[in-house]
Design a protein around this motif. Structure first.
Motif, PDB file in Angstrom:
ATOM      1  N   PRO A  17      28.114 -21.747  32.148  1.00  0.00           N
ATOM      2  CA  PRO A  17      27.033 -22.321  33.242  1.00  0.00           C
ATOM      3  C   PRO A  17      25.946 -21.191  32.425  1.00  0.00           C
ATOM      4  O   PRO A  17      26.218 -19.958  32.207  1.00  0.00           O
ATOM      5  CB  PRO A  17      27.457 -21.888  34.486  1.00  0.00           C
ATOM      6  N   LEU A  18      24.721 -21.658  32.368  1.00  0.00           N
ATOM      7  CA  LEU A  18      23.652 -20.786  32.104  1.00  0.00           C
ATOM      8  C   LEU A  18      22.794 -20.376  33.448  1.00  0.00           C
ATOM      9  O   LEU A  18      22.197 -19.308  33.244  1.00  0.00           O
ATOM     10  CB  LEU A  18      22.732 -21.676  31.136  1.00  0.00           C
ATOM     11  N   PHE A  19      22.872 -21.228  34.477  1.00  0.00           N
ATOM     12  CA  PHE A  19      22.110 -20.906  35.460  1.00  0.00           C
ATOM     13  C   PHE A  19      22.839 -20.799  36.711  1.00  0.00           C
ATOM     14  O   PHE A  19      23.871 -21.579  37.079  1.00  0.00           O
ATOM     15  CB  PHE A  19      20.885 -21.841  35.775  1.00  0.00           C
ATOM     16  N   ILE A  96      16.384 -14.862  25.728  1.00  0.00           N
ATOM     17  CA  ILE A  96      15.770 -16.452  25.117  1.00  0.00           C
ATOM     18  C   ILE A  96      16.718 -17.068  24.350  1.00  0.00           C
ATOM     19  O   ILE A  96      17.013 -18.179  24.214  1.00  0.00           O
ATOM     20  CB  ILE A  96      14.350 -16.092  24.663  1.00  0.00           C
ATOM     21  N   GLN A  97      17.047 -16.037  23.185  1.00  0.00           N
ATOM     22  CA  GLN A  97      17.763 -16.674  22.058  1.00  0.00           C
ATOM     23  C   GLN A  97      19.296 -17.250  22.610  1.00  0.00           C
ATOM     24  O   GLN A  97      19.329 -18.491  22.022  1.00  0.00           O
ATOM     25  CB  GLN A  97      17.939 -15.570  20.980  1.00  0.00           C
ATOM     26  N   TYR A  98      19.705 -16.493  23.553  1.00  0.00           N
ATOM     27  CA  TYR A  98      21.035 -16.942  24.026  1.00  0.00           C
ATOM     28  C   TYR A  98      20.965 -18.302  24.540  1.00  0.00           C
ATOM     29  O   TYR A  98      21.764 -19.179  24.720  1.00  0.00           O
ATOM     30  CB  TYR A  98      21.623 -16.074  24.746  1.00  0.00           C
ATOM     31  N   THR A  99      19.829 -18.450  25.491  1.00  0.00           N
ATOM     32  CA  THR A  99      19.526 -19.531  26.425  1.00  0.00           C
ATOM     33  C   THR A  99      19.447 -20.842  25.515  1.00  0.00           C
ATOM     34  O   THR A  99      19.850 -21.807  25.856  1.00  0.00           O
ATOM     35  CB  THR A  99      18.692 -19.304  27.415  1.00  0.00           C
ATOM     36  N   THR A 112      27.638 -31.542  26.058  1.00  0.00           N
ATOM     37  CA  THR A 112      26.405 -31.621  27.039  1.00  0.00           C
ATOM     38  C   THR A 112      25.517 -30.737  26.629  1.00  0.00           C
ATOM     39  O   THR A 112      24.278 -31.054  27.292  1.00  0.00           O
ATOM     40  CB  THR A 112      27.009 -31.285  28.475  1.00  0.00           C
ATOM     41  N   ARG A 113      25.642 -29.914  25.705  1.00  0.00           N
ATOM     42  CA  ARG A 113      24.509 -29.129  25.062  1.00  0.00           C
ATOM     43  C   ARG A 113      24.150 -29.098  23.600  1.00  0.00           C
ATOM     44  O   ARG A 113      23.921 -28.194  23.043  1.00  0.00           O
ATOM     45  CB  ARG A 113      24.881 -27.730  25.651  1.00  0.00           C
ATOM     46  N   LEU A 114      24.234 -30.332  23.390  1.00  0.00           N
ATOM     47  CA  LEU A 114      23.916 -30.643  21.812  1.00  0.00           C
ATOM     48  C   LEU A 114      22.470 -31.289  21.528  1.00  0.00           C
ATOM     49  O   LEU A 114      22.252 -31.592  20.355  1.00  0.00           O
ATOM     50  CB  LEU A 114      25.013 -31.611  21.292  1.00  0.00           C
ATOM     51  N   ALA A 115      21.748 -31.180  22.868  1.00  0.00           N
ATOM     52  CA  ALA A 115      20.470 -31.807  22.697  1.00  0.00           C
ATOM     53  C   ALA A 115      19.628 -31.153  23.902  1.00  0.00           C
ATOM     54  O   ALA A 115      20.007 -30.807  24.789  1.00  0.00           O
ATOM     55  CB  ALA A 115      20.376 -33.260  22.853  1.00  0.00           C
ATOM     56  N   MET A 116      18.106 -30.875  23.569  1.00  0.00           N
ATOM     57  CA  MET A 116      17.365 -30.582  24.469  1.00  0.00           C
ATOM     58  C   MET A 116      17.535 -31.649  25.786  1.00  0.00           C
ATOM     59  O   MET A 116      17.286 -32.737  25.582  1.00  0.00           O
ATOM     60  CB  MET A 116      15.754 -30.466  23.882  1.00  0.00           C
TER      61      MET A 116
END
Length: 206
Positions: A17-19, A96-99, A112-116
């Protein structure tokens, strides 16, 4: 300071998870078909408008369309190299770079995180078209669809590279090209949809 991304050992499965906020976390993920569909439908509508409601010739529209695809490959390279792999010499830049990209290098097979995410993608695309319209006028109605098709192609290639084993077709060399970037050197092979600009700027590695 050494880039954070080079310190991260890629994991072959799992996610992270990022958030803490569940809504933000959900919005940070997407199925690859969602953005690709949005971009291709938008590209079709803009292309239709260019033919139906502008005075541009079919030849000029076609030229601008392919110019948009070509320019996208350069933007893809520049953003990947200059933004996603920025020097993380401050805590803020490291975050920022990691996110934006570091988490992808840590969990490269997280589909699920291969696109904006669509919410961010629509905002960025709208702002981009606004800038293009100011610079190109009605020509933007032909150039922008090409740019979006280029982006869709990038998303497709990026997805198959990370989601599937090496294909036994023409995509195999792109699969290998991007795998070099992830598993041999993060400072090489920034181009995903095409290695063209890596050859031009001397960052290509076999």
């Amino acid at each position: 300071m050494e880039q954070t991304i080079t310190k991260t050992r890629p994991k072959n499965s799992g996610t992270k998870p990022l958030f803490e906020n569940p809504i933000l976390e959900r919005l940070s993920r997407t199925h690859i078909a969602v953005p690709i569909t949005i971009y291709l439908v938008t590209s079709t509508l803009f292309g239709w408008y260019a033919f139906a409601y502008t005075e541009m010739s079919a030849l000029w529209i076609t030229f601008l369309f392919f110019a948009g695809i070509t320019v996208f490959t350069l933007v893809e390279y520049a953003v990947h190299r200059g933004v996603f792999h920025m020097e993380t010499d401050t805590p803020t830049k490291a975050k920022i770079q990691y996110t934006f990209h570091g988490i992808h290098h840590e969990y490269p097979k997280d589909k699920t995180r291969l696109a904006m995410p669509p919410a961010a993608a629509v905002f960025v695309a709208s702002a981009l078209f606004g800038v293009l319209f100011l610079l190109l006028g009605e020509a933007s109605y032909a150039f922008f669809p090409g740019f979006l098709v280029g982006y869709s192609g990038y998303l497709f290639v990026h997805f198959i590279v990370h989601a599937y084993a090496p294909p036994k077709n023409l995509f195999k060399w792109l699969w290998i090209n991007h795998s070099v970037h992830h598993y041999k050197s993060h400072e090489k092979n920034y181009g995903v949809s095409s290695p063209l600009w890596d050859h031009v700027f001397g960052t290509y590695m076999k």
